[in-house]
Scaffold this active site. Sequence first.
Site, mmCIF file in Angstrom:
data_model
loop_
_atom_site.group_PDB
_atom_site.id
_atom_site.type_symbol
_atom_site.label_atom_id
_atom_site.label_comp_id
_atom_site.label_asym_id
_atom_site.label_seq_id
_atom_site.Cartn_x
_atom_site.Cartn_y
_atom_site.Cartn_z
ATOM 1 C CG ASP A 109 24.752 -30.094 6.522
ATOM 2 O OD1 ASP A 109 24.449 -29.636 7.636
ATOM 3 O OD2 ASP A 109 24.773 -29.415 5.490
ATOM 4 C CG ASP A 216 21.225 -26.609 9.471
ATOM 5 O OD1 ASP A 216 21.595 -26.193 8.375
ATOM 6 O OD2 ASP A 216 20.078 -26.401 9.943
ATOM 7 C CD GLU A 275 23.641 -22.287 8.633
ATOM 8 O OE1 GLU A 275 23.209 -21.541 7.744
ATOM 9 O OE2 GLU A 275 22.919 -23.115 9.215
ATOM 10 C CG HIS A 336 23.141 -25.296 0.865
ATOM 11 N ND1 HIS A 336 24.170 -25.155 1.783
ATOM 12 C CD2 HIS A 336 22.012 -25.403 1.597
ATOM 13 C CE1 HIS A 336 23.672 -25.190 3.001
ATOM 14 N NE2 HIS A 336 22.364 -25.338 2.915
ATOM 15 C CG ASP A 337 21.465 -21.914 2.817
ATOM 16 O OD1 ASP A 337 20.641 -22.689 2.297
ATOM 17 O OD2 ASP A 337 21.945 -22.093 3.945
HETATM 18 C C1 GLC Z 1 20.628 -23.741 7.323
HETATM 19 C C2 GLC Z 1 20.753 -24.455 6.003
HETATM 20 C C3 GLC Z 1 19.560 -24.106 5.160
HETATM 21 C C4 GLC Z 1 18.320 -24.573 5.881
HETATM 22 C C5 GLC Z 1 18.261 -24.044 7.306
HETATM 23 C C6 GLC Z 1 17.270 -24.804 8.133
HETATM 24 O O1 GLC Z 1 20.659 -22.364 7.190
HETATM 25 O O2 GLC Z 1 21.956 -24.124 5.396
HETATM 26 O O3 GLC Z 1 19.626 -24.653 3.867
HETATM 27 O O4 GLC Z 1 17.182 -24.143 5.182
HETATM 28 O O5 GLC Z 1 19.487 -24.169 7.978
HETATM 29 O O6 GLC Z 1 17.744 -26.094 8.415
#
Ligand code: GLC
Length: 559
Positions: A109, A216, A275, A336-337
């Site tokens: 990641d 990310d 993401e 994880h979110d």
């Molecule tokens: C993404 C991650 C999340 C994090 C955010 C800021 O959405 O998945 O867990 O808080 O980015 O890095």
Amino acid sequence: MTAIMFPMQITETSAWWKEAVIYQIYPRSFADSNGDGIGDLPGITGKLDYLKRLGVDALWLSPIYASPKDDNGYDISDYLAVDPEYGTLADFNALAAALKGHGLKLILDQVLNHTSDEHPWFQDSRSSRASPKRDWYLWVDPKGYTVDGQPIPPNNWKCAFEGSTWEWDAATRQYYLHLFSRKQPDLNWRNPEVRQALYAVLRTWINRGADGFRLDVINMIAKASGYPDALRPEGNTDPFVPLNCLSCNHPPLHDYLKEMHREVFAGNDLYAVGETWCVDADNTLDFTGYDRNELNGAFYFYFHWAPTGREQFESFYKLYQATRGRSWLTVTLGNHDSRRSLSKFGDPVHHRHASATLLATWLLTLPATPFLFQGEELGLTDIAFDSIADYRDIQTINRYRAALAAGESPEAALAGVRSDSRDNARTPMPWDDSPGAGFSSGRPWIQIPDSHRSLHVGAAVSDPLSIFNVYAALLALRKRVKSLVYGDLTPLCDPGKVVAYRRGAWNGHPAVRVILNWSSESQPWPVSPPTATPLFSNQPTCDPSGLQPWEAVVFNESA
Ligand code: GLC
């Protein structure tokens, strides 16, 4: 929707990342080898036999780098160092070697939109307006000053974790931008030195053994030009307004992604998945089109707001129609979110096994790279801690505080944040029935929910009918019957409570039908039931007079 028969199978070129099933590990909560209550790299290395037995092909590790953990590692203070809580570089090398030995790929990641405010780049940047690193972050003058001399933020943007996206730096009298917490300052991608420094980070981890990256919030790296105010929804009186898609997809984003591809990915057999909020059937080809040279895959977030089978199918199918033969999709039920997928989409109270295994069937029979989140294979469900003191996630805690500040009672504020809390997905993996659930011999950094204890790996692996063993069977089926990866997707009925589709024959592999009763009631078969033993079923027997609640069947079309 009427069933469409495509005239010809598309010749989809094969790639390891199209056939791979990727398992997401949240390192902090996976396995703790040294008893400090925090999962770590040697803990992961010790569990590779388990992951092989499950049958996944690659691991995605949430961030493992040095970090003050304001956002559990998504706030990086040294991109090249392993966080001491997770181990050392030697531990990473041992993990990378063990992964190779097990034939597993490694997806790291990377958080390239922002760093921690404790990163030396930011420390340098904030030290003075004259710092050579000043322009590495997004520093902006106040919009003005109040009559009593207080600075006014440049606009009304609200960060993802409550409050303004702008943090005032009293020493240098400018604001810096942070789309996430104030400890996560956004990098200035307009600066070519920043971009080159980030590409060098990616190259270093490739040299250390990464086979790809999950990037990310990668479509937030370019910002809206001129930082315009966000449109205030009617009735909203909060001084700060959520950004939603205003934080995504601004020019010259695609130039940056192409440059990153050229500098890092071109010519290597690596996988880059973004993401990508606010990316769907209308714009995914811009990111993932084979002719674009940007990303190999993108995450689609319809799973956050499409809880029914019909919605899941329609969202996926729309993406498929928009990209068929031109790009490769991903599919995921949680991460994880998010909430636990079984709690969100299934019926864990009345039909735990059947609904969890139906979701597994959906995840593993689509023309897309499936991402499985740790614990899904055990049928873990959402948690509900009694007190806000038991929660660890910054988003949950800040939302709770904001609710209190808005006048809610502590009980109402807790109820409000609990159901959606990111900690639902972040509790430790239960490995056995010991007090630390085999996760840790120490005190876990976040509680192990009582409801998860009996669902531990030891019990799941040894029960031939467990959700784990159904996942393993489906993973093996996807490996054996390649039409489940590459075959054309065609709906067999209008999606409703029952979702049914055909995967076309591919390269000598047979056409198969997938029938999913995405409901807690019996339903009529949408097509004739199989006459021979199906390739897969989550029920002991198939009843030709109707589908049982949450029944999932995969069968050879000619059977
Ligand atoms: C993404 C991650 C999340 C994090 C955010 C800021 O959405 O998945 O867990 O808080 O980015 O890095």
